[in-house]
Scaffold this active site. Sequence first.
Site, short mmCIF file in Angstrom:
data_model
loop_
_atom_site.label_atom_id
_atom_site.label_comp_id
_atom_site.label_asym_id
_atom_site.label_seq_id
_atom_site.Cartn_x
_atom_site.Cartn_y
_atom_site.Cartn_z
N CYS A 434 2.17 1.95 4.68
CA CYS A 434 1.65 1.38 3.44
C CYS A 434 0.88 0.08 3.71
O CYS A 434 -0.27 0.14 4.13
CB CYS A 434 2.76 1.19 2.42
SG CYS A 434 2.13 1.24 0.74
N HIS A 564 5.05 6.09 2.06
CA HIS A 564 6.27 5.62 2.73
C HIS A 564 7.02 6.80 3.34
O HIS A 564 7.88 7.39 2.68
CB HIS A 564 7.17 4.91 1.71
CG HIS A 564 6.64 3.58 1.29
ND1 HIS A 564 6.96 2.41 1.93
CD2 HIS A 564 5.78 3.24 0.30
CE1 HIS A 564 6.33 1.40 1.36
NE2 HIS A 564 5.61 1.88 0.36
N GLU A 566 9.39 6.88 5.31
CA GLU A 566 10.84 6.66 5.46
C GLU A 566 11.62 7.21 4.27
O GLU A 566 12.81 7.51 4.39
CB GLU A 566 11.14 5.17 5.66
CG GLU A 566 10.95 4.26 4.44
CD GLU A 566 9.51 3.77 4.25
OE1 GLU A 566 8.58 4.41 4.78
OE2 GLU A 566 9.32 2.77 3.53
N1 GLN Z 1 0.75 -4.51 -1.19
C1 GLN Z 1 0.11 -3.28 -0.84
C2 GLN Z 1 -0.39 -2.53 -2.08
O1 GLN Z 1 0.01 -2.79 -3.17
C3 GLN Z 1 1.05 -2.41 -0.04
C4 GLN Z 1 2.23 -1.93 -0.81
C5 GLN Z 1 3.34 -1.42 0.05
O2 GLN Z 1 3.39 -1.65 1.24
N2 GLN Z 1 4.29 -0.73 -0.56
O3 GLN Z 1 -1.20 -1.65 -1.96
#
Ligand code: GLN
Length: 613
Positions: A434, A564, A566
């Site tokens: 992410c 994600h 995970e």
């Molecule tokens: N802050 C980034 C976004 O909003 C990544 C978010 C995250 O890692 N869950 O896109």
Amino acid sequence: MPQSDPNNPETPEGCGFLSQFGKSDESTEWHSPAPAGYQRGRTKFVVVIGTVMSGLGKGIFASSLAKLIKDKGLSVAPIKMEGYLNIDSGTLNPYRHGEVFVLSDGCETDMDLGTYERILNQDLTRKNFVTAGQVYTEVLERERRGGYLGRDVQMIPHVTGTVKMRLRELAMTGNNGKQADVVFVEVGGTAGDYENGFYIEALRELAFEEGPESTCFVALTYILEPSILGEQKSKAAQLGIKRLMEAGIQPNIVACRAKNPVTDKVMEKIAMFSNVPLKRVFSMHDRESVYAIPEAMRAGGLDREILSLLNLHDRTSPAKEDVARTEWLDFSRRIFAPRKHRIELGITGKYAALRDAYASIDKAIEHCSIQLSCDVRTRWIDTSELMDDAQTASALDGVQAVIVPGGFGQRGVEGKIRCVKWARTNKVPFLGICLGFQMAVIEFGRSVLGLAGANSTEFEPNCAHPMISELPDQKKLEGIMGGTMRLGTQEVILEPGSLASFLYNGKTEMRERFRHRYEVEPAYIARLQDAGLRFSGRHPKFPIMQMLELPQTMHPYFVGGQFHPELTSRPLAPNPMFMGLVAAAIASREPEFAQTELGRRWVRSAPRAVTTA
Ligand code: GLN
């Protein structure tokens, strides 16, 4: 069964308690709604309530118990009841409350839901999670619509009635839309807390209304063992259980958490003071692994007692249980088997201060380490302290893999970009999750395309090269509102022949869970690709980049996901991106690993298996 007969206690009308909304509540004290067609006693309820203190592993306890029952062939639907007023966990700070676990339907929940999904190997939905905020909102909105027909709206019966409705709805739909055999209720906090009192009252009412053999209350308590005394003391547990009894709930089972096996003397005391037969008081002392808990419960007979209390023996399938148990035992044996390989993995984050903020990543690594028989040591790297490349190199020196996980906010971002650079230029296996995926794009933009002003508009709204930005038009296409996040499971189309496709077993599409606001700015895609960065996972329709990688000629394992991975890793089915990372790290130390069966599956550099006739 007759549809409606006030004289027949088996019908919704006759049993009295199931008064529906719309019926004049002036005439009755009942307010206990149920979904149409609901039949008492078909679904059973197991309720786990903590006493003495929180942090006893109530979620692990409840999910292990649910697993044991599920393994017998029954369908189970867990629900976590939170006492806080937030509508969901989306706005909670993970450093304070643990990670925000995102469900497939996009619901942002408590990390315990992750425990349930992993242990039960079952996808959950927003129906499996309720907060006080949700309950009160529902009641207040109904009140404004005139839904209580002139009644004063009260904690009892209206708030408790709403809780019971949620439980009955879950009972009717919790098995993939069908009726579940058993609903497992975990009440957040401990008995006696101010904020979960209405849940406990609702559950007391539920047990009464559902009738005999429908509900089983399990009190999870804690046995103190002060070092100055050197012996176990049961008083705190007794008092805790009394709190529950004062609320009108007689536990059917007492499970005693403790450091060491609980002594007979303590168990007898607990049995005597809580009216629970000794055979239903269990020692749930610390084990070397949480995966050993289901078998420990089984050995103690906890599952059989639950089946007896709920009259469920007839619904079990010994054949199914044998299969599930063999699989689980085989898995738990592998946990303790000596490991063949060893790697060290660097994760950018401050773990010590926030064990729970990366819970799912920790679990995903554990799943892979068991599957690949690899002792994975993790080194947590606080990137806010990495001021230049030299500091970064010394912080990462000696690791065979790097993960840059998700995150929000500016803190430590430049250090994360330096870590990506270190992994890319030193050809050390890398996984960007992410925010880590976004950092990989920015690092490539700065170092390879020479765009020094590359950044994310999250951190620098007016940067020269907004390679990562919020794309409102794109979101509109997907039907996502305003500033809200892109949440939940989305489809990812994989490029044939890519590392991404190799990891996902040659598939050209898969699904993963997202939680982000920013994404790759489409204007830069062609330039990034021309310089070698491949966006190997994309949205099926729109220019949303969901996976990236470097070709094998440039790097052995450089992979990122806007999602994600995970969140979907399970003990018996680890996530492919983590498997690929750990396997690549092993192969970097032991090239011959690539020739093994596991190596051929997970290391891309391995030559294709030649099948001889
Ligand atoms: N802050 C980034 C976004 O909003 C990544 C978010 C995250 O890692 N869950 O896109």
